[in-house]
Design a protein around this motif. Structure first.
Motif, short mmCIF file in Angstrom:
data_model
loop_
_atom_site.label_atom_id
_atom_site.label_comp_id
_atom_site.label_asym_id
_atom_site.label_seq_id
_atom_site.Cartn_x
_atom_site.Cartn_y
_atom_site.Cartn_z
N GLU A 410 0.79 -1.23 0.00
CA GLU A 410 0.00 0.00 0.00
C GLU A 410 0.82 1.28 0.00
O GLU A 410 0.39 2.30 -0.56
CB GLU A 410 -0.93 0.03 1.23
N ILE A 411 1.98 1.30 0.64
CA ILE A 411 2.59 2.59 0.97
C ILE A 411 3.51 3.18 -0.09
O ILE A 411 3.76 4.39 -0.08
CB ILE A 411 3.37 2.50 2.31
N PHE A 412 4.00 2.38 -1.04
CA PHE A 412 5.00 2.90 -1.97
C PHE A 412 4.37 3.60 -3.17
O PHE A 412 3.29 3.21 -3.63
CB PHE A 412 5.91 1.78 -2.48
N PRO A 413 5.03 4.66 -3.72
CA PRO A 413 4.50 5.36 -4.90
C PRO A 413 4.44 4.47 -6.12
O PRO A 413 5.30 3.61 -6.33
CB PRO A 413 5.51 6.50 -5.11
N LEU A 414 3.42 4.67 -6.96
CA LEU A 414 3.17 3.82 -8.12
C LEU A 414 4.38 3.70 -9.04
O LEU A 414 4.74 2.60 -9.45
CB LEU A 414 1.97 4.36 -8.90
N ARG A 467 6.10 4.50 16.44
CA ARG A 467 6.58 5.82 16.03
C ARG A 467 6.38 6.09 14.55
O ARG A 467 6.06 7.23 14.16
CB ARG A 467 8.08 5.94 16.37
N PHE A 468 6.51 5.08 13.69
CA PHE A 468 6.62 5.36 12.26
C PHE A 468 5.50 4.81 11.37
O PHE A 468 5.27 5.33 10.28
CB PHE A 468 7.96 4.84 11.71
N ILE A 469 4.82 3.74 11.77
CA ILE A 469 3.89 3.09 10.85
C ILE A 469 2.64 3.94 10.65
O ILE A 469 1.96 4.31 11.61
CB ILE A 469 3.50 1.69 11.38
N PRO A 470 2.28 4.27 9.38
CA PRO A 470 1.08 5.07 9.11
C PRO A 470 -0.18 4.20 9.08
O PRO A 470 -0.09 2.97 8.94
CB PRO A 470 1.35 5.65 7.73
N GLU A 471 -1.33 4.83 9.19
CA GLU A 471 -2.60 4.13 9.04
C GLU A 471 -3.05 4.24 7.58
O GLU A 471 -3.03 5.32 7.00
CB GLU A 471 -3.66 4.71 9.96
N THR A 472 -3.45 3.13 6.96
CA THR A 472 -3.79 3.12 5.53
C THR A 472 -5.19 2.61 5.24
O THR A 472 -5.61 2.57 4.08
CB THR A 472 -2.78 2.23 4.76
N ARG A 473 -5.91 2.26 6.27
CA ARG A 473 -7.21 1.62 6.08
C ARG A 473 -8.21 2.56 5.40
O ARG A 473 -8.30 3.74 5.72
CB ARG A 473 -7.75 1.19 7.45
N GLY A 474 -8.97 2.02 4.42
CA GLY A 474 -10.10 2.72 3.83
C GLY A 474 -9.76 3.77 2.80
O GLY A 474 -10.62 4.57 2.44
N LYS A 475 -8.53 3.79 2.29
CA LYS A 475 -8.13 4.80 1.31
C LYS A 475 -7.58 4.11 0.06
O LYS A 475 -6.94 3.06 0.15
CB LYS A 475 -7.06 5.72 1.89
N SER A 476 -7.83 4.72 -1.10
CA SER A 476 -7.28 4.16 -2.35
C SER A 476 -5.76 4.36 -2.37
O SER A 476 -5.22 5.20 -1.62
CB SER A 476 -7.91 4.84 -3.57
N LEU A 477 -5.08 3.61 -3.22
CA LEU A 477 -3.63 3.76 -3.33
C LEU A 477 -3.26 5.17 -3.75
O LEU A 477 -2.26 5.73 -3.30
CB LEU A 477 -3.08 2.74 -4.34
N GLU A 478 -4.07 5.76 -4.62
CA GLU A 478 -3.81 7.13 -5.08
C GLU A 478 -4.01 8.14 -3.94
O GLU A 478 -3.22 9.07 -3.78
CB GLU A 478 -4.71 7.47 -6.26
N GLN A 479 -5.04 7.96 -3.14
CA GLN A 479 -5.27 8.85 -2.00
C GLN A 479 -4.13 8.75 -1.00
O GLN A 479 -3.67 9.77 -0.46
CB GLN A 479 -6.59 8.49 -1.32
N LEU A 480 -3.67 7.54 -0.74
CA LEU A 480 -2.56 7.36 0.20
C LEU A 480 -1.31 8.06 -0.30
O LEU A 480 -0.62 8.75 0.47
CB LEU A 480 -2.28 5.86 0.39
N GLU A 481 -1.01 7.91 -1.59
CA GLU A 481 0.20 8.51 -2.13
C GLU A 481 0.15 10.03 -2.02
O GLU A 481 1.14 10.67 -1.63
CB GLU A 481 0.37 8.07 -3.58
N GLU A 482 -0.98 10.61 -2.34
CA GLU A 482 -1.10 12.07 -2.25
C GLU A 482 -1.05 12.54 -0.79
O GLU A 482 -0.50 13.60 -0.48
CB GLU A 482 -2.39 12.52 -2.93
N GLU A 483 -1.61 11.75 0.11
CA GLU A 483 -1.58 12.10 1.53
C GLU A 483 -0.15 12.04 2.06
O GLU A 483 0.28 12.94 2.80
CB GLU A 483 -2.47 11.13 2.31
N PHE A 484 0.60 11.02 1.69
CA PHE A 484 2.00 10.91 2.13
C PHE A 484 2.82 12.09 1.60
O PHE A 484 3.67 12.63 2.31
CB PHE A 484 2.62 9.60 1.67
#
Length: 488
Positions: A410-414, A467-484
């Motif tokens: 989930e967390i890495f850019p496309l 300390r470091f792990i983000p929450e990713t539940r309920g968001k599209s991969l594109e939304q997560l990338e823009e949020e990060f």
């Protein structure tokens, strides 16, 4: 120009110019996303089978050549076991680059071929040197599957199904391990005096590999990868095939969202990982992903998965009983992943599950160490260690393992997802390699106190996750990338 209505058999529209324009194409045959994911997870099944099967083969490989073994001492046991893991580290790194350049589907086909070659080579190995060579080949496939399969599933899945579908990767890994433990137990019981029992154990690894090879011809390519490579028409066809409840308008909306995001992110870099790593937010994600991947192995989980019979023998349990008892570990792992992926994952946040699992893992390791060091050698100690080993696997497989693979998907850019996933998987397998290599000699010296070492490491891991792990539940991969990116 006519537009098919939602659910029409006319299929999706395709266009050379981009989403939403151009003439209709011939109908595309619908495919079940569950069936496509099932084929992809044959790679995870092969991964699990190949990593689990060695635990039952080791007692036979340690026999002298006159009795059909390869006369492995404790050092060679570590080398043979860890050679697959070293190959997996390299395979994860290379497959990430291959999947970004040539696509997820083609890379899986190459991985399937390597699985077959490696499985046959290890089953037919005449000596330890040849065994190590083909274990490395097998490792290339295992590492490749671990890097490509979760990313591929994550890119195919709609947002609301992504967690459940990606979690099947871990479920099939542990099912593969259970199949390996079960077949090992059957063969060890049926052929305890056969000089080549271990060869029968290892040749069974070809079965999921052949299934993956044949299944790749049914797979689609990742729609996100196709769009990022300027092929929206093919991506639309894939989405039409996989989105059973979506019509052309909904598919066009999904295509447009992905395409717009791809164009926006193209300004961040040209697909070269060095250029992307100049961005602080990408460096942070790389750090989190690589740290998560490395530390998930420093739980010591594969000291249990690879060496469970040896650990139980060290408590005083007989060799055949130890091999059969390992089946219980496989059953617990499968049930734990099933509960984690089907019951807990849809209801709780990723961070909550990960931290819960990590605390439980640390506690179980401490209890395993105490059982070894406080109790005298006895049947009670053997079964108590086995019980705490299963408790460890409950927390590891139900919480940590399910979330670990999902977060990496989930967390890495496309545009550099394959490369960064490959780097994270490389770190994962390097940690795995270190555990597999040092555990036999460490156990020979420290015995059960070895688990205190892992418990201490895992105390530090709890802080890293908090300390470091983000929450990713309920968001599209594109939304997560823009949020990060916006947080940088």
């Amino acid at each position: 120009m006519s537009t098919p209505s939602a659910g029409s058999a006319a299929g999706p529209r395709t266009t050379a110019a981009g989403p939403g324009a151009g003439p209709s194409t011939p109908p595309a045959k619908k495919k079940s996303i569950d069936a496509v994911v099932a084929v992809a997870t044959l790679g995870a099944l092969a991964f699990g089978f190949d990593t689990g099967v060695i635990s039952g083969a080791i007692p036979f490989l340690q026999l002298p050549a006159s009795q059909g073994g390869l006369a492995l001492d404790s050092t060679l046991v570590g080398v043979v076991t860890s050679s697959l893991v070293l190959g997996a580290a390299i395979g994860g790194l290379l497959s990430g680059r291959l999947s970004d350049s040539y696509g997820r589907k083609r890379t899986l086909l190459v991985i399937a071929v390597l699985f077959v070659i490696g499985a046959l080579g290890t089953a037919l190995a005449p000596n330890a040197g040849v065994m190590v060579v083909f274990r490395v080949v097998l490792g290339l496939a295992v590492g490749g599957a671990s890097a490509v399969v979760p990313v591929f599933i994550g890119e195919l899945a709609p947002t609301h199904l992504r967690g459940r579908l990606v979690a099947r990767n871990e479920l099939f890994i542990v099912i593969g391990q259970l199949c390996a433990y079960s077949s090992n137990a059957v063969l060890a019981s049926a052929m305890p005096d056969n000089h080549h029992t271990w060869r029968f154990m290892l040749v069974l690894c070809t079965l999921p590999a052949i299934g993956l090879f044949l299944g790749t011809f049914y797979l689609t390519e990742s729609p996100r990868w196709l769009i990022d490579r300027g092929r929206p028409d093919e991506a639309r066809t894939v989405l039409w095939q996989l989105r059973s409840d979506a019509g052309p308008a909904q598919i066009d909306t999904e295509i447009e969202e992905i395409a717009n995001h791809s164009r926006k992110m193209a300004a961040t870099g040209d697909g070269d990982i060095t250029g992307y790593l100049r961005s602080p937010w990408v460096r942070r994600l790389a750090f989190i992903g690589i740290g998560l991947a490395f530390l998930s192995q420093m739980t010591g989980v594969n000291s249990v998965m690879y060496y469970a019979p040896s650990i139980l023998i060290d408590t005083g349990m007989g060799a055949q009983a130890a091999i059969i008892s390992t089946v219980g570990n496989g059953v617990v792992s499968v049930l734990a992943v099933a509960i984690g992926s089907m019951v807990l994952l849809p209801r709780f946040n990723r961070r909550t599950l990960l931290l819960t699992g990590q605390i439980g893992v640390t506690l179980a390791l401490t209890l395993m160490g105490l059982s070894f060091t406080v109790l005298p050698e006895s049947g009670v100690r053997s079964y108590l260690v086995l019980a705490f080993m299963m408790l460890f696997l409950v927390f590891m497989q139900c919480f940590v393992a399910v979330i670990f693979w999902l977060l990496l998907a989930e967390i890495f850019p496309l545009r550099v997802r394959g490369k960064l996933m490959g780097a994270a998987v490389f770190a994962n397998w390097i940690a795995n390699f270190l555990v597999a290599l040092v555990f036999p000699p460490l156990q020979a010296v420290l015995h059960g106190s070895t688990f205190f070492v892992f418990a201490a490491i895992n105390l530090g891991t709890i802080f890293f996750y908090w300390r470091f792990i983000p929450e990713t539940r309920g968001k599209s991969l594109e939304q997560l990338e823009e949020e990060f990116q916006s947080r940088s």
